[in-house]
Write an enzyme that holds these catalytic residues in place. Structure first.
Site, PDB file in Angstrom:
ATOM      1  N   HIS A  78      -3.619 -11.428 -17.349  1.00  0.00           N
ATOM      2  CA  HIS A  78      -4.308 -10.166 -17.605  1.00  0.00           C
ATOM      3  C   HIS A  78      -3.528  -9.017 -16.956  1.00  0.00           C
ATOM      4  O   HIS A  78      -3.233  -8.011 -17.613  1.00  0.00           O
ATOM      5  CB  HIS A  78      -5.730 -10.210 -17.064  1.00  0.00           C
ATOM      6  N   ASP A 107      15.336  14.635 -32.835  1.00  0.00           N
ATOM      7  CA  ASP A 107      14.929  13.241 -32.654  1.00  0.00           C
ATOM      8  C   ASP A 107      15.246  12.883 -31.212  1.00  0.00           C
ATOM      9  O   ASP A 107      15.569  13.757 -30.403  1.00  0.00           O
ATOM     10  CB  ASP A 107      15.679  12.306 -33.623  1.00  0.00           C
ATOM     11  N   TRP A 143      -0.236 -11.235 -10.698  1.00  0.00           N
ATOM     12  CA  TRP A 143       0.762 -10.359 -11.345  1.00  0.00           C
ATOM     13  C   TRP A 143       1.849  -9.960 -10.367  1.00  0.00           C
ATOM     14  O   TRP A 143       2.936  -9.545 -10.750  1.00  0.00           O
ATOM     15  CB  TRP A 143       0.099  -9.121 -11.973  1.00  0.00           C
ATOM     16  N   SER A 170      13.940  -3.153 -21.559  1.00  0.00           N
ATOM     17  CA  SER A 170      13.383  -2.221 -22.539  1.00  0.00           C
ATOM     18  C   SER A 170      12.993  -0.905 -21.872  1.00  0.00           C
ATOM     19  O   SER A 170      13.294   0.182 -22.385  1.00  0.00           O
ATOM     20  CB  SER A 170      12.173  -2.871 -23.212  1.00  0.00           C
ATOM     21  N   SER A 171      12.347  -0.999 -20.709  1.00  0.00           N
ATOM     22  CA  SER A 171      11.935   0.223 -20.014  1.00  0.00           C
ATOM     23  C   SER A 171      13.139   1.043 -19.589  1.00  0.00           C
ATOM     24  O   SER A 171      13.108   2.276 -19.671  1.00  0.00           O
ATOM     25  CB  SER A 171      11.145  -0.108 -18.748  1.00  0.00           C
ATOM     26  N   HIS A 254       5.119  -0.048  -5.885  1.00  0.00           N
ATOM     27  CA  HIS A 254       4.391   1.197  -5.689  1.00  0.00           C
ATOM     28  C   HIS A 254       4.885   2.308  -6.618  1.00  0.00           C
ATOM     29  O   HIS A 254       4.071   2.938  -7.290  1.00  0.00           O
ATOM     30  CB  HIS A 254       4.303   1.657  -4.242  1.00  0.00           C
ATOM     31  N   GLU A 256       5.977   1.866  -9.373  1.00  0.00           N
ATOM     32  CA  GLU A 256       5.447   1.423 -10.666  1.00  0.00           C
ATOM     33  C   GLU A 256       4.041   1.974 -10.918  1.00  0.00           C
ATOM     34  O   GLU A 256       3.731   2.406 -12.032  1.00  0.00           O
ATOM     35  CB  GLU A 256       5.448  -0.103 -10.715  1.00  0.00           C
ATOM     36  N   TYR A 258       2.887   4.699  -9.946  1.00  0.00           N
ATOM     37  CA  TYR A 258       3.016   6.108 -10.324  1.00  0.00           C
ATOM     38  C   TYR A 258       3.639   6.264 -11.694  1.00  0.00           C
ATOM     39  O   TYR A 258       3.351   7.234 -12.416  1.00  0.00           O
ATOM     40  CB  TYR A 258       3.759   6.891  -9.243  1.00  0.00           C
ATOM     41  N   SER A 269      -2.660  17.531 -18.158  1.00  0.00           N
ATOM     42  CA  SER A 269      -2.222  18.912 -17.955  1.00  0.00           C
ATOM     43  C   SER A 269      -1.966  19.645 -19.263  1.00  0.00           C
ATOM     44  O   SER A 269      -1.813  20.863 -19.266  1.00  0.00           O
ATOM     45  CB  SER A 269      -0.947  18.960 -17.106  1.00  0.00           C
ATOM     46  N   HIS A 303       2.148  -0.300   2.322  1.00  0.00           N
ATOM     47  CA  HIS A 303       0.688  -0.252   2.441  1.00  0.00           C
ATOM     48  C   HIS A 303       0.037  -1.400   1.677  1.00  0.00           C
ATOM     49  O   HIS A 303      -1.149  -1.624   1.808  1.00  0.00           O
ATOM     50  CB  HIS A 303       0.118   1.118   2.021  1.00  0.00           C
ATOM     51  N   HIS A 304       0.821  -2.102   0.884  1.00  0.00           N
ATOM     52  CA  HIS A 304       0.298  -3.312   0.237  1.00  0.00           C
ATOM     53  C   HIS A 304       0.430  -4.524   1.153  1.00  0.00           C
ATOM     54  O   HIS A 304       0.056  -5.618   0.778  1.00  0.00           O
ATOM     55  CB  HIS A 304       1.046  -3.585  -1.066  1.00  0.00           C
ATOM     56  N   THR A 329      -1.283  14.974  -4.833  1.00  0.00           N
ATOM     57  CA  THR A 329      -2.297  14.554  -5.798  1.00  0.00           C
ATOM     58  C   THR A 329      -3.454  15.539  -5.795  1.00  0.00           C
ATOM     59  O   THR A 329      -3.974  15.931  -6.845  1.00  0.00           O
ATOM     60  CB  THR A 329      -2.797  13.132  -5.472  1.00  0.00           C
ATOM     61  N   LYS A 332      -2.772  18.655  -7.703  1.00  0.00           N
ATOM     62  CA  LYS A 332      -2.978  18.509  -9.144  1.00  0.00           C
ATOM     63  C   LYS A 332      -4.445  18.659  -9.503  1.00  0.00           C
ATOM     64  O   LYS A 332      -4.813  19.412 -10.410  1.00  0.00           O
ATOM     65  CB  LYS A 332      -2.477  17.152  -9.601  1.00  0.00           C
ATOM     66  N   ARG A 451     -10.732 -11.436  -4.129  1.00  0.00           N
ATOM     67  CA  ARG A 451     -10.307 -11.366  -5.518  1.00  0.00           C
ATOM     68  C   ARG A 451      -9.594 -12.664  -5.899  1.00  0.00           C
ATOM     69  O   ARG A 451      -9.243 -13.462  -5.030  1.00  0.00           O
ATOM     70  CB  ARG A 451      -9.379 -10.159  -5.728  1.00  0.00           C
TER      71      ARG A 451
HETATM   72  C1  HEM Z   1      -4.120   8.820  -3.674  1.00  0.00           C
HETATM   73  C2  HEM Z   1      -3.316   7.927  -4.110  1.00  0.00           C
HETATM   74  C3  HEM Z   1      -3.336   6.429  -3.787  1.00  0.00           C
HETATM   75  C4  HEM Z   1      -3.407   5.800  -2.589  1.00  0.00           C
HETATM   76  C5  HEM Z   1      -3.501   6.444  -1.227  1.00  0.00           C
HETATM   77  C6  HEM Z   1      -3.370   4.381  -2.849  1.00  0.00           C
HETATM   78  C7  HEM Z   1      -3.397   3.394  -1.871  1.00  0.00           C
HETATM   79  C8  HEM Z   1      -3.409   2.028  -2.127  1.00  0.00           C
HETATM   80  C9  HEM Z   1      -3.399   0.996  -1.136  1.00  0.00           C
HETATM   81  C10 HEM Z   1      -3.371   1.235   0.366  1.00  0.00           C
HETATM   82  C11 HEM Z   1      -3.423  -0.200  -1.774  1.00  0.00           C
HETATM   83  C12 HEM Z   1      -3.363  -1.584  -1.132  1.00  0.00           C
HETATM   84  C13 HEM Z   1      -4.703  -2.185  -1.020  1.00  0.00           C
HETATM   85  C14 HEM Z   1      -4.621  -3.587  -0.544  1.00  0.00           C
HETATM   86  O1  HEM Z   1      -4.015  -4.444  -1.207  1.00  0.00           O
HETATM   87  O2  HEM Z   1      -5.210  -3.866   0.520  1.00  0.00           O
HETATM   88  C15 HEM Z   1      -3.438   0.066  -3.175  1.00  0.00           C
HETATM   89  C16 HEM Z   1      -3.464  -0.903  -4.134  1.00  0.00           C
HETATM   90  C17 HEM Z   1      -3.220  -0.639  -5.479  1.00  0.00           C
HETATM   91  N1  HEM Z   1      -3.098   0.601  -6.061  1.00  0.00           N
HETATM   92 FE1  HEM Z   1      -3.309   2.375  -5.116  1.00  0.00          FE
HETATM   93  N2  HEM Z   1      -3.300   4.186  -4.184  1.00  0.00           N
HETATM   94  C18 HEM Z   1      -3.273   5.415  -4.794  1.00  0.00           C
HETATM   95  C19 HEM Z   1      -3.157   5.648  -6.129  1.00  0.00           C
HETATM   96  C20 HEM Z   1      -2.925   4.689  -7.082  1.00  0.00           C
HETATM   97  C21 HEM Z   1      -2.594   4.956  -8.441  1.00  0.00           C
HETATM   98  C22 HEM Z   1      -2.462   6.336  -9.064  1.00  0.00           C
HETATM   99  C23 HEM Z   1      -2.432   3.761  -9.043  1.00  0.00           C
HETATM  100  C24 HEM Z   1      -2.085   3.414 -10.473  1.00  0.00           C
HETATM  101  C25 HEM Z   1      -2.203   4.150 -11.486  1.00  0.00           C
HETATM  102  C26 HEM Z   1      -2.673   2.735  -8.061  1.00  0.00           C
HETATM  103  C27 HEM Z   1      -2.606   1.382  -8.314  1.00  0.00           C
HETATM  104  C28 HEM Z   1      -2.808   0.410  -7.379  1.00  0.00           C
HETATM  105  C29 HEM Z   1      -2.755  -0.991  -7.669  1.00  0.00           C
HETATM  106  C30 HEM Z   1      -2.452  -1.621  -9.028  1.00  0.00           C
HETATM  107  C31 HEM Z   1      -3.042  -1.661  -6.487  1.00  0.00           C
HETATM  108  C32 HEM Z   1      -3.218  -3.145  -6.284  1.00  0.00           C
HETATM  109  C33 HEM Z   1      -2.021  -3.959  -6.264  1.00  0.00           C
HETATM  110  C34 HEM Z   1      -2.388  -5.398  -6.078  1.00  0.00           C
HETATM  111  O3  HEM Z   1      -2.551  -5.831  -4.938  1.00  0.00           O
HETATM  112  O4  HEM Z   1      -2.506  -6.116  -7.084  1.00  0.00           O
HETATM  113  N3  HEM Z   1      -2.982   3.340  -6.876  1.00  0.00           N
HETATM  114  N4  HEM Z   1      -3.436   1.443  -3.375  1.00  0.00           N
HETATM  115 CU   LIG Z   2       0.874   1.306  -3.533  1.00  0.00          CU
END
Ligand code: HEM
Ligand SMILES: [Cu+2]
Lengths: 529, 282
Positions: A78, A107, A143, A170-171, A254, A256, A258, A269, A303-304, A329, A332, A451
């Site tokens: 997924h 083009d 993933w 591709s990307s 990370h 990614e 964004y 916008s 931070h992950h 952010t 914006k 999870r």
């Molecule tokens: C204000 C902005 C953001 C902050 C401060 C933030 C912070 C964080 C942090 C600290 C985690 C880790 C959580 C953990 O695993 O314990 C996380 C996970 C994640 N964030 Fe964000 N995030 C932000 C914006 C975004 C945006 C814009 C996206 C995507 C469009 C995003 C997608 C994700 C994803 C996919 C994960 C999980 C990854 C995984 O463990 O599978 N985040 N974020």
């Molecule tokens: Cu992140």
């Protein structure tokens, strides 16, 4: 100075041969954009089906439908399919359609490369989906495919690795194309700081993609050699380190996230000013905010990994750097709000999705900030709170912005208006069911539900039931979207759209091109005064 | 912008790209089978490679024809320049992942394995580079920097010079000198590859240094191997350019294909310097 573009085709409305070969051989950015969009929507439905399989299992505690191993395959696939098959290609589809139209280019810069960038994706999708059917099934490592889990899985993992390689290629090719188009094909007078924000966000996104997709490719290549050629990159016995995989993965991962939201910011916008009938507030601050988000996104990856173990100085650095991202952010969000302030707003479907985006995405941003606080994250890491966070930013963020963009531009693409009533239904159903699905996950995570586990303790049953009901509702709402999209595109129903159906829209595609935009647009480049 | 050509060439629909996708499908599915002991897998991989080679030849053949047919002006030229630059940047980042892995192991992972935390598990592991890790007991000799690798450095640096001389010759219309120095460049590339093949044989048979020799073997062969793969590609590209020079292609003022390959070659060169310093020497 008006330019005549030798398109290599006959000059009038010559369309290529019908049938499937048109789509296979096409070098036209509009055709290729359409292919990207249909592909990504198909992947959205496939990934959505996997999600519903997950939610069906989690409807009740205990094991109902799937073995735990298969459940993990479901969550893994997924994630991979949604990230690499649905969200990313959808944005590339928008870039293909819109970037040339918005900068007045005939083009994309590399038309054949463009074709190949797309046609690699069905190959990757075949490999990914096909991996369910090989011995041992698809990869179940999540993933994020952390080693050493991912060094142990069966052939499904190899297929996933190759699929990721192909999607990465591709990307990269797509991004090189987009960046070159933006840098080299703008109409005379379209200076960088006059570019529409959607174009700006894609310029920066393409840069991010070229910078980090190769890093992912390197990581999974090392994974492959660890799996099959006896290397020890991620194996402590041989002097390597599994934690290194996480560092490399998140150095990609990370930026990614964004990559998946910046073009969405771009779409929002464009939509907000159009329906507020006011120019975007703080245009240049938007550009700089986007750029600083991109720069910061390279220095927050750990931070992950707060629970993995790091020196305190490292923790503090990554914590503060992450929190810092909230500043651009926030810029914006405030600019969008200020754009609407005292605008003469109307709420057609694109605007509904855009305003909805602001509400719900911002919630996701806040939960991100909470997760960025390391002492809290220690509790919440790998719980449903994280799942809630990233679905707020990815579904209500990226996906809603894609919907907004679709409703906004489909009149230009097809020359017809979508069904406004059904569109509104689609918005409200999506918005409500989205929150029914994901809001309870915050509580589940705070209460400690992990999870990626198919079973849970009894006290989590209530919220899980609600979330599952919401998920099926959300899934069904997207069938409504399929119908809306089919109606306006394939079936050609809907009232005719004028050149500029949204009176506040003022970019080149609305001011210079009829609806539908001709197959070859801007054969003569417009000159901006 | 006023000085650029006013026609942007957008090519006709083309059949070649779908062959490329078919090739990728064969290569990926075949390799996944092959790696997991499915005998036909390897043949499918080779079939895929053949299709890919066919597709590249036809596609680039089209591009060459269009270029020589005068379809590309200044405007397209700028696109090619941007495209190639960003492509090389993506390659830089690819190498960065492997260099990052090298630094990470040397500065963090290995010292950590020798730290007090791990003394209980591996009391007599000395955390020194090069190492094959605490569990590997098979003795090996690391690759010395000042034999073949130093020679290879010399070869690649000289090839950077010869390709530049060829470029000057091209710009001054001295076709014979151009061909000669392109030939030198290709020859230097091929010699480099032969030396590297010899070095690998030496590593396996005399030094007991293998891909599976812990993290030292992993990083050594991954970095040098990936680089060698790029030298192979670069040499192939140089050969094509050489053939085109002999066929009378390129004009003194318009020869981006030549320059693109030269850029690529310099890039491979610079990466080698990094390898020489961090993989062989330090
Ligand atoms: C204000 C902005 C953001 C902050 C401060 C933030 C912070 C964080 C942090 C600290 C985690 C880790 C959580 C953990 O695993 O314990 C996380 C996970 C994640 N964030 Fe964000 N995030 C932000 C914006 C975004 C945006 C814009 C996206 C995507 C469009 C995003 C997608 C994700 C994803 C996919 C994960 C999980 C990854 C995984 O463990 O599978 N985040 N974020
Ligand atoms: Cu992140």
């Amino acid at each position: 100075m008006s330019a005549v573009i030798d398109s290599g085709h006959a000059h009038d409305e010559h369309r290529p041969d019908g049938g499937i070969m048109r789509w296979v051989t096409t070098t036209n950015h509009k055709d290729i954009g359409t292919l990207y969009l249909w592909f990504s929507f198909t992947m959205l439905l496939v990934g959505g089906m996997l999600a519903l399989a997950i939610r069906a299992e989690l409807f009740q505690p205990g094991l109902q439908f799937w073995h735990p191993e298969f459940f993990n395959q479901l969550t893994t696939m997924h994630g991979l399919i949604m990230v690499f098959g649905a969200i990313m290609p959808a944005f590339v589809g928008f870039a293909n359609w819109q970037v040339p139209l918005m900068i007045g280019a005939p083009d994309m810069a590399f038309a054949r490369l463009n074709n190949w960038s797309f046609w690699m994706l069905p190959v990757a999708a075949t490999l990914l989906v096909g991996s369910f059917f090989v011995p041992g099934g698809a990869t179940a490592a999540g993933w994020t495919i952390y080693a050493p889990l991912s060094t142990q899985m069966g052939p499904g993992m190899d297929l996933a690795i190759f699929a990721l390689h192909i999607m990465g290629a591709s990307s990269i090719m797509g991004s090189i194309n987009i960046i070159t188009t933006i840098l080299n094909m703008r109409a005379p007078g379209m200076t960088l700081l006059r570019m529409p924000l959607f174009v700006w966000t894609w310029l920066i996104t393409a840069y991010l993609l070229i910078a980090v997709m190769p890093v992912l490719a390197g990581a999974i290549t090392m994974l492959l050699t660890d799996r099959h050629f006896g290397t020890s990159f991620f194996n402590a016995a041989g002097g390597g380190d599994p934690v290194m995989f996480q560092h490399i993965f998140w150095f990609f991962g990370h930026p990614e996230v964004y990559i998946m939201i910046l073009p969405g910011f771009g779409i929002i916008s464009q939509v907000i000013p159009a329906f507020s009938r006011k120019p975007l507030f703080g245009y240049s601050s938007m550009v700089y905010a986007t750029a600083s988000i991109a720069v910061l996104s390279f220095i927050v990856w750990a931070h992950h990994m707060f629970t993995v173990g790091m020196p305190t100085a490292g923790i503090l650095f990554f914590m503060y750097a992450t929190v810092l991202i909230a500043v651009p952010t926030g810029v914006k969000v405030f600019n969008w709000l200020t754009t609407m302030w005292r605008g003469s707003m109307s709420f057609e479907t694109p605007m509904l999705f855009a305003v909805g985006f602001i509400f719900v995405f911002t919630m996701g941003g806040f939960t991100g900030l909470i997760l960025a606080i390391m002492p809290i994250d220690i509790q919440l890491q790998d719980t449903y709170y994280v799942v809630a966070h990233f679905h707020y930013v990815l579904v209500a963020g990226s996906l809603f912005s894609l919907f907004a963009g679709f409703y906004f531009w489909v009149p230009k693409w097809t020359g017809r208006m979508y069904d406004e009533k059904l569109g509104k239904w689609h918005f409200w159903l999506s918005m409500i069911f989205f929150n029914v699905t994901f809001f309870p996950m915050h509580f589940l995570g705070l209460a400690g539900m992990p999870r990626r586990i198919p079973d849970y303790a009894l006290q989590f049953a209530g919220f899980n039931e609600i979330a599952s009901i919401g998920a099926f509702g959300f899934g069904l709402s997207q069938i409504l979207f399929l119908w809306i999209a089919l109606k306006v595109t394939v079936l050609g129903q809907g009232e005719k759209a004028g050149q500029r159906p949204w009176e506040g829209a003022d970019t080149l595609e609305w001011t210079h091109l009829p609806s539908p935009a001709p197959y070859h647009s801007f054969d003569e480049q417009p000159v901006l005064g | 912008m006023s000085d650029r050509a006013q026609h942007y060439y957008v090519p006709q629909p083309s059949h070649w790209m779908i062959f490329g996708s078919a090739a990728l499908l064969c290569m990926a599915a075949g390799a996944a089978g092959w790696l997991n002991g499915w005998e036909p897998g390897r043949y499918i991989v080779f079939a895929g490679l053949a299709i890919l080679a066919f597709m590249m030849a036809r596609w680039f053949g089209d591009v060459v024809r269009e270029s020589e047919g005068g379809k590309y002006g200044r405007w397209e030229d700028v696109s090619f320049r941007w495209g190639m630059s960003w492509f090389i940047f993506s390659e830089v980042m690819f190498f960065a992942a492997f260099f990052g892995a090298l630094y990470y192991t040397r500065l963090l992972a290995v010292p950590d394995l020798g730290s007090i935390d791990n003394k209980l598990l591996w009391p007599d592991f000395a955390a020194q580079w090069p190492t094959a890790g605490p569990v590997f007991k098979d003795p090996f000799t690391p690759m010395a920097a000042w034999g073949i690798p130093a020679l290879n450095t010399l070869l690649l640096l000289s090839s950077g010079v010869t390709v530049t001389i060829a470029h000057w010759a091209l710009k001054e219309g001295k076709r014979a000198q151009l061909a000669l120095f392109m030939l030198f460049t290709v020859a230097l590339g091929v010699t480099f590859l032969c030396f590297q093949a010899y070095e690998y044989g030496h590593a396996y048979s005399d030094l007991n240094l293998k891909l599976s020799t812990g993290v030292y073997g992993s990083t050594f062969f991954m970095l040098t191997g990936f680089h060698g793969f790029h030298v192979t590609l670069g040499t192939l590209m140089l050969t094509v350019i050489l053939a085109r020079c002999l066929a009378g292609h390129f004009k003194p003022e318009n020869h981006f294909a030549f320059e693109a390959v030269a850029w690529y070659w310099h890039f491979v060169d610079v990466v080698w310097l990094g390898l020489f310093i961090f993989v062989y020497w330090l």
